[in-house]
Design a protein around this motif. Structure first.
Motif, PDB file in Angstrom:
ATOM      1  N   SER A  66       0.948  -1.254   0.216  1.00 53.14           N
ATOM      2  CA  SER A  66      -0.134   0.098   0.138  1.00 53.14           C
ATOM      3  C   SER A  66       0.770   1.104  -0.002  1.00 53.14           C
ATOM      4  O   SER A  66       2.185   1.366   0.164  1.00 53.14           O
ATOM      5  CB  SER A  66      -0.824   0.094   1.257  1.00 53.14           C
ATOM      6  OG  SER A  66      -0.135   0.318   2.479  1.00 53.14           O
ATOM      7  N   GLY A  67       0.147   2.531  -0.136  1.00 52.24           N
ATOM      8  CA  GLY A  67       0.988   3.512  -0.127  1.00 52.24           C
ATOM      9  C   GLY A  67       1.231   4.093   1.200  1.00 52.24           C
ATOM     10  O   GLY A  67       2.498   4.496   1.749  1.00 52.24           O
ATOM     11  N   THR A  68       0.369   3.554   2.285  1.00 52.00           N
ATOM     12  CA  THR A  68       0.864   3.631   3.668  1.00 52.00           C
ATOM     13  C   THR A  68       2.063   2.888   3.944  1.00 52.00           C
ATOM     14  O   THR A  68       2.872   3.348   4.761  1.00 52.00           O
ATOM     15  CB  THR A  68      -0.390   3.044   4.746  1.00 52.00           C
ATOM     16  OG1 THR A  68      -1.454   3.668   4.035  1.00 52.00           O
ATOM     17  CG2 THR A  68      -0.165   3.403   5.876  1.00 52.00           C
ATOM     18  N   LEU A  80       5.345   4.642   2.753  1.00 49.62           N
ATOM     19  CA  LEU A  80       5.621   5.834   3.619  1.00 49.62           C
ATOM     20  C   LEU A  80       6.054   5.245   4.992  1.00 49.62           C
ATOM     21  O   LEU A  80       6.963   5.777   5.381  1.00 49.62           O
ATOM     22  CB  LEU A  80       4.465   6.405   3.939  1.00 49.62           C
ATOM     23  CG  LEU A  80       3.784   7.633   2.743  1.00 49.62           C
ATOM     24  CD1 LEU A  80       2.495   7.796   2.607  1.00 49.62           C
ATOM     25  CD2 LEU A  80       4.764   8.883   2.556  1.00 49.62           C
ATOM     26  N   THR A 108      -4.468  15.537   4.970  1.00 52.99           N
ATOM     27  CA  THR A 108      -3.820  14.496   4.057  1.00 52.99           C
ATOM     28  C   THR A 108      -4.352  13.214   4.492  1.00 52.99           C
ATOM     29  O   THR A 108      -5.401  13.373   5.117  1.00 52.99           O
ATOM     30  CB  THR A 108      -2.317  14.229   4.331  1.00 52.99           C
ATOM     31  OG1 THR A 108      -1.709  13.405   3.411  1.00 52.99           O
ATOM     32  CG2 THR A 108      -1.916  14.054   5.836  1.00 52.99           C
ATOM     33  N   ASP A 109      -3.981  12.119   4.010  1.00 55.29           N
ATOM     34  CA  ASP A 109      -4.738  10.874   4.253  1.00 55.29           C
ATOM     35  C   ASP A 109      -3.978  10.398   5.548  1.00 55.29           C
ATOM     36  O   ASP A 109      -2.679  10.577   5.778  1.00 55.29           O
ATOM     37  CB  ASP A 109      -4.403   9.939   3.147  1.00 55.29           C
ATOM     38  CG  ASP A 109      -5.025   8.502   3.333  1.00 55.29           C
ATOM     39  OD1 ASP A 109      -6.292   8.478   3.272  1.00 55.29           O
ATOM     40  OD2 ASP A 109      -4.220   7.648   3.663  1.00 55.29           O
ATOM     41  N   SER A 155      -0.340   9.004   5.621  1.00 58.91           N
ATOM     42  CA  SER A 155       0.884   9.784   5.708  1.00 58.91           C
ATOM     43  C   SER A 155       1.503   9.515   7.226  1.00 58.91           C
ATOM     44  O   SER A 155       3.005   9.876   7.226  1.00 58.91           O
ATOM     45  CB  SER A 155       0.755  11.272   5.311  1.00 58.91           C
ATOM     46  OG  SER A 155      -0.033  11.509   4.199  1.00 58.91           O
ATOM     47  N   VAL A 201       3.254  16.704   1.051  1.00 65.04           N
ATOM     48  CA  VAL A 201       2.013  15.905   0.380  1.00 65.04           C
ATOM     49  C   VAL A 201       1.537  16.787  -1.016  1.00 65.04           C
ATOM     50  O   VAL A 201       1.175  17.819  -0.633  1.00 65.04           O
ATOM     51  CB  VAL A 201       1.005  15.545   1.333  1.00 65.04           C
ATOM     52  CG1 VAL A 201      -0.243  14.727   0.596  1.00 65.04           C
ATOM     53  CG2 VAL A 201       1.419  14.725   2.408  1.00 65.04           C
ATOM     54  N   ASP A 219       5.309  12.584  -0.344  1.00 62.35           N
ATOM     55  CA  ASP A 219       4.154  11.812  -0.545  1.00 62.35           C
ATOM     56  C   ASP A 219       3.425  12.218  -1.828  1.00 62.35           C
ATOM     57  O   ASP A 219       2.714  13.122  -1.952  1.00 62.35           O
ATOM     58  CB  ASP A 219       3.216  12.079   0.676  1.00 62.35           C
ATOM     59  CG  ASP A 219       2.084  11.167   0.689  1.00 62.35           C
ATOM     60  OD1 ASP A 219       1.734  10.680  -0.464  1.00 62.35           O
ATOM     61  OD2 ASP A 219       1.227  10.897   1.797  1.00 62.35           O
ATOM     62  N   ALA A 272       1.388  10.117  -3.362  1.00 61.60           N
ATOM     63  CA  ALA A 272       0.325   9.024  -3.472  1.00 61.60           C
ATOM     64  C   ALA A 272      -0.979   9.816  -4.359  1.00 61.60           C
ATOM     65  O   ALA A 272      -1.455   9.013  -5.208  1.00 61.60           O
ATOM     66  CB  ALA A 272      -0.375   8.777  -1.910  1.00 61.60           C
ATOM     67  N   GLN A 273      -1.121  11.137  -4.388  1.00 62.52           N
ATOM     68  CA  GLN A 273      -2.237  11.636  -5.197  1.00 62.52           C
ATOM     69  C   GLN A 273      -1.655  12.216  -6.289  1.00 62.52           C
ATOM     70  O   GLN A 273      -2.556  13.139  -6.935  1.00 62.52           O
ATOM     71  CB  GLN A 273      -3.133  12.860  -4.356  1.00 62.52           C
ATOM     72  CG  GLN A 273      -3.551  11.984  -3.022  1.00 62.52           C
ATOM     73  CD  GLN A 273      -4.345  13.136  -2.168  1.00 62.52           C
ATOM     74  OE1 GLN A 273      -4.233  14.430  -2.667  1.00 62.52           O
ATOM     75  NE2 GLN A 273      -4.782  12.724  -0.983  1.00 62.52           N
ATOM     76  N   SER A 321       1.040   5.654  -4.324  1.00 62.41           N
ATOM     77  CA  SER A 321      -0.136   4.689  -3.846  1.00 62.41           C
ATOM     78  C   SER A 321      -0.652   4.208  -4.984  1.00 62.41           C
ATOM     79  O   SER A 321      -0.545   4.963  -6.022  1.00 62.41           O
ATOM     80  CB  SER A 321      -1.171   5.406  -3.192  1.00 62.41           C
ATOM     81  OG  SER A 321      -2.230   4.481  -3.051  1.00 62.41           O
ATOM     82  N   ASN A 369      -3.596   2.445  -4.877  1.00 63.27           N
ATOM     83  CA  ASN A 369      -4.689   2.193  -4.189  1.00 63.27           C
ATOM     84  C   ASN A 369      -5.989   2.494  -5.312  1.00 63.27           C
ATOM     85  O   ASN A 369      -5.771   2.762  -6.424  1.00 63.27           O
ATOM     86  CB  ASN A 369      -5.099   2.508  -2.958  1.00 63.27           C
ATOM     87  CG  ASN A 369      -5.787   4.055  -2.720  1.00 63.27           C
ATOM     88  OD1 ASN A 369      -6.405   4.360  -3.696  1.00 63.27           O
ATOM     89  ND2 ASN A 369      -5.719   4.710  -1.633  1.00 63.27           N
ATOM     90  N   LYS A 379      -6.705   5.903  -7.011  1.00 61.26           N
ATOM     91  CA  LYS A 379      -5.680   6.515  -7.692  1.00 61.26           C
ATOM     92  C   LYS A 379      -5.419   6.630  -9.205  1.00 61.26           C
ATOM     93  O   LYS A 379      -6.341   5.618  -9.771  1.00 61.26           O
ATOM     94  CB  LYS A 379      -4.455   6.144  -6.985  1.00 61.26           C
ATOM     95  CG  LYS A 379      -4.221   6.218  -5.205  1.00 61.26           C
ATOM     96  CD  LYS A 379      -4.268   7.752  -4.930  1.00 61.26           C
ATOM     97  CE  LYS A 379      -4.129   7.881  -3.385  1.00 61.26           C
ATOM     98  NZ  LYS A 379      -4.990   7.673  -2.714  1.00 61.26           N
TER      99      LYS A 379
HETATM  100  C1  PLP Z   1      -1.820  11.589   0.442  1.00 60.37           C
HETATM  101  C2  PLP Z   1      -1.889  10.262   0.564  1.00 60.37           C
HETATM  102  N1  PLP Z   1      -0.988   9.606   1.291  1.00 60.37           N
HETATM  103  C3  PLP Z   1      -0.935   8.363   1.731  1.00 60.37           C
HETATM  104  C4  PLP Z   1      -2.036   7.309   1.163  1.00 60.37           C
HETATM  105  C5  PLP Z   1      -2.279   6.344   1.515  1.00 60.37           C
HETATM  106  O1  PLP Z   1      -2.083   5.282   0.599  1.00 60.37           O
HETATM  107  P1  PLP Z   1      -2.877   3.934   0.730  1.00 60.37           P
HETATM  108  O2  PLP Z   1      -4.302   3.960   0.554  1.00 60.37           O
HETATM  109  O3  PLP Z   1      -2.193   3.014  -0.701  1.00 60.37           O
HETATM  110  O4  PLP Z   1      -2.354   3.204   1.811  1.00 60.37           O
HETATM  111  C6  PLP Z   1      -2.951   8.079   0.364  1.00 60.37           C
HETATM  112  C7  PLP Z   1      -4.174   7.282   0.224  1.00 60.37           C
HETATM  113  O5  PLP Z   1      -5.212   7.777  -0.093  1.00 60.37           O
HETATM  114  C8  PLP Z   1      -2.994   9.490   0.151  1.00 60.37           C
HETATM  115  O6  PLP Z   1      -4.100  10.012  -0.413  1.00 60.37           O
END
Ligand code: PLP
Length: 391
Positions: free
Chosen positions: A53-55, A58, A79-80, A83, A125, A151, A153-154, A175, A177, A180
């Motif tokens: 995952s993106g999480t 990070l 942010t999500d 992050s 981000v 970051d 991801a977006q 990411s 996910n 995206k």
């Molecule tokens: C800015 C940002 N960072 C991190 C993430 C985490 O990514 P993931 O959902 O793949 O874990 C997201 C996901 O929406 C995000 O928008």
């Protein structure tokens, strides 16, 4: 609303090849290799690790910095959760900074105000696909000897001064996910060009096992965040479509701004002239002095007219989430605070601009299937609703 067909022949071709493989494990897997090739063609970063995952990406990036308990990482207040999760799991402390009013990205001046003797890293981000002010943020990082984790991801395909975002900081995270620009259901990727961070990068996401030597006697504590071959197959195919997806979204978002320019009561997202916003979504703000309706009423009127949108983005700045307000990180405990390694109290944190953005913004859907005619229809509805709501 037009909807893109996101998966098709390219993904099937990779998946068909994959099912003839003896193993779906990532290490030296052909799909993982294809993913890395496609990624590096677009992002020239030597050391890369695809993650679940993106999480996870990070978290791996934060772990690779080898922060000490109580060290601080400055992050934007909008942010999500992804992050900040890795920061907390590594016993470091997310420090929330405020945003610029029209890019919704980290405000370099507020970042400076939040720096302390414990600050070790910044996490810009690129919100919604709009590149952060990397020249200002990198200058701050150099002055205070901070590491920078971008970051992205977006922000797949977004460009800062012509260069893909992710190449300016020390580490870049992405990411895959489902929501995206490019997706394999769930997945991520962490990358760097720095040898000292890069050589151990994969270990931080693979139980600290050494796949090169086969060594299974870990020196550090690290989770298993590996991406497997099925995800890599789909992600590799998706990346071949990135340029087209981003070109379409960029055109749609840019056209929307052109069509809405000058409409009373609207504050449009601003993009630095040399940058390319890749419009994961389109966030506009309402000037409540000039509009007689609430933000929620405005969004409802758009929805009633068939425009896909939501009031705001996340419900409140991240520091206002219950998990932060109650410092409820480890079963009701926050060891670094209980041990006196941080004085951080999230109940005292304020980021006024972030709070205002979340109260007066409307998030409009952008996707790569929207053509100019559709964007013009959306713009006409937004303008009509603004006109009808004018004081
Ligand atoms: C800015 C940002 N960072 C991190 C993430 C985490 O990514 P993931 O959902 O793949 O874990 C997201 C996901 O929406 C995000 O928008």
């Amino acid at each position: 609303m037009p909807r893109p067909q996101r998966w098709g022949a390219a993904e099937l071709e990779r998946l068909s090849a994959m099912v003839t493989q003896p193993s779906l494990f990532y290490w030296r897997g052909p799909q993982t290799t294809a993913l890395l090739d496609e990624f590096r063609r677009r992002y020239p970063l030597n050391f890369c690790f695809p993650t679940s995952s993106g999480t996870a990406a990070l978290h791996v990036a934060i772990a690779a910095l080898r922060l000490k308990p109580g060290d601080e990482v400055i992050v934007p207040a909008i942010t999500d959760m992804g992050s900040v999760i890795g920061i907390l799991y590594q016993q470091a402390v997310p420090v929330f900074a405020d945003l610029e009013p029209q890019t919704y990205n980290l405000d370099p001046a507020d970042v400076c105000r939040r720096i302390t003797a414990k600050t070790r890293a910044l996490m810009p981000v690129h919100l919604a696909g709009n590149p952060c002010d990397m020249s200002a943020l990198m200058a701050i990082a150099r002055e205070h000897r901070l590491q920078v984790i971008e970051d992205c991801a977006q922000a797949w395909g977004a460009r800062w001064r012509g260069q893909p975002v992710g190449l300016q900081g020390n580490l870049a995270c992405f990411s895959f996910n489902d929501y995206k620009h490019v997706s394999c259901g769930d997945g991520g990727l962490v990358a760097t060009n720095q040898l000292e961070l890069g050589t151990g990068l994969g270990k931080w996401g693979d139980k600290f096992y050494d796949r090169e030597t086969g060594g299974r006697d870990p020196l550090e504590l690290a989770p298993n965040y590996r991406m497997s071959e099925p995800q890599a197959a789909v992600a590799a195919a998706q990346l071949t479509k990135l340029e087209q997806i981003v070109a379409n979204r960029h055109r749609a978002g840019t056209r929307l701004t052109e069509q809405l320019a000058g409409a009373a009561g609207l504050r449009l997202p601003s993009v630095q002239t040399a940058d390319t916003h890749s419009y994961w979504f389109y966030l506009l703000r309402l000037d409540r002095e000039r509009l007689a309706v609430s933000r929620d009423e405005f969004a409802q009127a758009l929805t009633n007219a068939g425009v896909s949108c939501t009031p705001g983005y996340i419900p409140r700045p991240v520091y206002r989430y219950p998990v932060f307000q109650q410092h409820n990180f480890f079963s009701g405990h926050w060891p670094v605070r209980e041990l006196g390694l941080t004085q951080m109290d999230y109940r005292q944190v304020r980021c006024p601009e972030a709070e205002a953005i979340l109260e007066d913004s409307v998030k409009l859907t952008i996707n790569e299937a929207m053509d100019d005619a559709y964007i013009d229809e959306v713009a006409a509805v937004v303008r009509d609703v603004a006109r009808a709501a004018a004081r």
